[in-house]
Design a protein around this motif. Structure first.
Motif: not given
Length: 210
Positions: A86-88, A93-95, A162-163, A176-177
């Motif tokens: 849910x970021x730009x 995400x597998x990383x 999130x961001x 911030x992440x």
């Protein structure tokens, strides 16, 4: 005789100096935001080091919670659910998930099922392809897995990244992440463990976070 070489060399020198200044203005140091370097400009994106940091922090929290300590010994079976970006940024995400999977396996407290997952990329299609050979005479049938041999998971691991972007003055912005993870017991639907890791990046207002 007029020497045209000197003006030409001077012209080249001016161009090289201008290019050097432009490149120097575009460069920046890459660091995490801490109390000691909060005034330094850094990159705003996420990299493999960020995922390493977030995954290790989450794994340490999970193992310290004793959630995976199975009564009587043995290992729990964990399925990988959806981890939402849910970021730009375009994030794989597998990383993040892979590092946590490896850590859980190496802990000796859990095994990961690849027969079922929230994301098709985490499912091993061969598990089902081989089972379709049950009526194929070219294969020894006693070497093919029979019905009722797959294990259902005890837990599912899900998450979200999130961001949040905010201005900090001095022509800078703070990005911030938040890496949020949840381990849910499948049978009861109860969350037995949750964790949030934060990665902070500070950079110029002209920089982009994607």
């Amino acid at each position: 005789m007029i020497n045209l070489r000197k003006p030409f060399n001077k012209y080249i020198t001016v161009i090289m100096l201008a290019v050097t200044l432009i490149l120097a203005g575009c460069s920046s140091n890459v660091e995490y935001v801490t109390a000691d370097n909060s005034d330094d400009a850094i990159s705003l994106g996420l990299d493999s080091q960020d995922f390493e940091h977030a995954a290790q922090e989450a794994l340490n929290s999970l193992l310290a919670s004793n959630t995976l300590n199975k009564p009587g010994g043995g290992r729990y079976i964990v399925a990988i659910g959806k981890v939402v970006n849910d970021t730009t940024l375009r994030i794989d995400t597998d990383m993040l998930v892979k590092k946590i999977r490896i850590g859980m396996l190496q802990s000796g407290k859990a095994v990961i099922t690849t027969a079922i997952a929230g994301n098709s990329k985490n499912v091993d299609d061969l598990i089902y392809d081989v089972r379709e050979l049950r009526d194929n005479d070219e294969f020894k049938q006693d070497t093919i897995a029979g019905k009722g041999t797959l294990y259902a998971p005890d837990f599912s691991l899900t998450g979200k990244i999130l961001q949040r972007i905010s201005r900090t003055g001095k022509n800078k912005q703070l990005v911030e992440y938040y890496v949020q993870l949840t381990l849910t017991e499948i049978k009861s639907g109860l969350a037995y463990w949750e964790n949030e890791s934060t990665v902070r990046k500070l950079g110029s207002n002209k920089s982009t976070a994607w």
